[in-house]
Design a protein around this motif. Structure first.
Motif, PDB file in Angstrom:
ATOM      1  N   ASP A   1     -23.290  22.248 -28.620  1.00 40.67           N
ATOM      2  CA  ASP A   1     -23.957  23.309 -27.865  1.00 40.67           C
ATOM      3  C   ASP A   1     -24.216  24.486 -28.801  1.00 40.67           C
ATOM      4  N   PRO A   2     -25.476  24.798 -29.114  1.00 44.82           N
ATOM      5  CA  PRO A   2     -25.770  25.894 -30.041  1.00 44.82           C
ATOM      6  C   PRO A   2     -25.520  27.261 -29.410  1.00 44.82           C
ATOM      7  N   ASN A   3     -25.284  27.302 -28.119  1.00 50.59           N
ATOM      8  CA  ASN A   3     -25.170  28.589 -27.437  1.00 50.59           C
ATOM      9  C   ASN A   3     -23.723  29.034 -27.199  1.00 50.59           C
TER      10      ASN A   3
ATOM     11  N   THR B   1     -23.458  27.941 -22.580  1.00 51.69           N
ATOM     12  CA  THR B   1     -24.491  27.881 -21.540  1.00 51.69           C
ATOM     13  C   THR B   1     -24.398  26.602 -20.715  1.00 51.69           C
TER      14      THR B   1
HETATM   15  C1  NAG Z   1     -29.354  27.714 -25.022  1.00 49.08           C
HETATM   16  O1  NAG Z   1     -29.690  28.884 -24.282  1.00 49.08           O
HETATM   17  C2  NAG Z   1     -31.092  28.974 -24.025  1.00 49.08           C
HETATM   18  C3  NAG Z   1     -31.346  30.333 -23.393  1.00 49.08           C
HETATM   19  O2  NAG Z   1     -30.440  30.586 -22.356  1.00 49.08           O
HETATM   20  C4  NAG Z   1     -31.509  27.804 -23.118  1.00 49.08           C
HETATM   21  O3  NAG Z   1     -32.889  27.867 -22.866  1.00 49.08           O
HETATM   22  C5  NAG Z   1     -31.161  26.505 -23.829  1.00 49.08           C
HETATM   23  O4  NAG Z   1     -31.428  25.410 -22.966  1.00 49.08           O
HETATM   24  C6  NAG Z   1     -29.694  26.470 -24.233  1.00 49.08           C
HETATM   25  N1  NAG Z   1     -29.451  25.275 -25.028  1.00 49.08           N
HETATM   26  C7  NAG Z   1     -28.540  24.375 -24.655  1.00 49.08           C
HETATM   27  C8  NAG Z   1     -28.422  23.187 -25.552  1.00 49.08           C
HETATM   28  O5  NAG Z   1     -27.828  24.494 -23.674  1.00 49.08           O
END
Ligand code: NAG
Ligand code: NAG
Ligand code: NAG
Length: 263
Positions: free
Chosen positions: A48-50, A107
């Motif tokens: 998960d990059p977030n 996220t």
């Molecule tokens: C990361 O966060 C962005 C913005 O909230 C979102 O659009 C994206 O789907 C997220 N990526 C993952 C892999 O959850």
């Protein structure tokens, strides 16, 4: 490739030519060994990059020292390092707050802890976890260890790169531990300076560890090694992702010259 190199060496008449070929063959072999390590150490699944953490701290405990306390250990006490946890850390070296406290650590929606027993069972990880990551409170009780894994997952795993991939998270930890246990040994009962242990570990894994010390029970202030922590890059908790830990000692050790023993 090796065969081909050997043949070239046999054909080449001049000493210098042989030497050059040998050097290049050696380099190719080194690259191949590196590649093999990379493929065997690779973690399945995406990350998960977030997530908000900065790096991982991987904590291994020395069971005889963990049990040299108020902890009442039941069952065999392993005489090898076992896992305490794989912790996502903030850049100030504090652990990320648990998902329950701060849902913005990731996220994605993390896997719930109550789903773990079935996931670990169907993923065939229970046997390996009982050996690599037992709860020392009762090493013969699966239930006791399941609680330990659930707690670690809730406190640390949910905000890791693998919040919805617990199998990858637990596999990454097992892989790091098995790699370390094979790479490095300290002798029990021998007194070491903190800096000596740091040097030995660094030579084996290529990163500065954090040595955690405790006072030996009834030992008149003598220090013992409690935990050995290794740090890894976010997104890469594999042997190749090693990085230096922020501090080289913690707990009751106050200097790199402090002496401690492995119980
Ligand atoms: C990361 O966060 C962005 C913005 O909230 C979102 O659009 C994206 O789907 C997220 N990526 C993952 C892999 O959850
Ligand atoms: C939750 O984590 C985010 C990202 O690390 C941080 O900005 C925010 O202040 C945290 N909130 C709480 C309530 O701790
Ligand atoms: C430890 O676990 C074993 C196996 O589950 C159980 O039989 C035993 O009663 C446990 N001992 C303690 C002290 O909890």
């Amino acid at each position: 490739m090796k065969k081909h190199c050997n043949k070239m060496v046999a054909v080449g008449g001049l000493m210098v030519a042989c030497l050059l070929v040998e050097i290049s063959c050696g380099a190719v072999e080194a690259v191949r060994v590196q590649e093999r390590r990379l493929s065997s150490g690779r973690i399945l699944g995406s990350t998960d990059p977030n997530t908000t953490f900065a790096f991982y701290k991987f904590s291994l405990q020395w069971p005889p020292a963990s049990c040299d306390s108020s902890l009442k250990c039941v069952g065999d006490i392993p005489a090898e390092f076992t896992i305490h946890g794989l912790w996502p850390q903030l850049s100030n070296d504090k652990g990320v707050p648990a998902y329950a406290k701060n849902k913005s650590c990731t996220t994605l929606t993390p896997t719930r802890a109550d789903q773990l027993p079935v996931i670990l069972q169907t993923g065939n990880l229970v046997q390996q976890l009982m050996q690599a990551w037992p709860d020392l409170k009762n090493t013969s009780s699966l239930k006791t260890s399941q609680t330990f894994w659930s707690n670690e997952w809730t406190k640390h795993g949910m905000c890791s790169d693998y919040g919805d991939k617990p199998l990858d998270y637990f596999k990454a930890a097992i892989n790091l531990r098995n790699n370390f246990v094979q790479a490095f040994k300290l002798e029990r009962g021998v007194s070491y300076k903190v800096e000596e242990i740091v040097k030995k570990v660094k030579a084996a894994v290529n990163g500065t560890p954090e040595i955690t010390c405790r006072t030996k029970k009834g030992g008149m202030g003598a220090k013992i090694l409690l935990e050995l922590r290794l740090c890894y890059k976010k997104g890469n908790p594999t042997p190749q992702g090693i990085q230096d830990c922020k501090v080289s000692y913690s707990g009751v050790c106050k200097s790199t010259l402090d002496e401690l023993t492995l119980l």
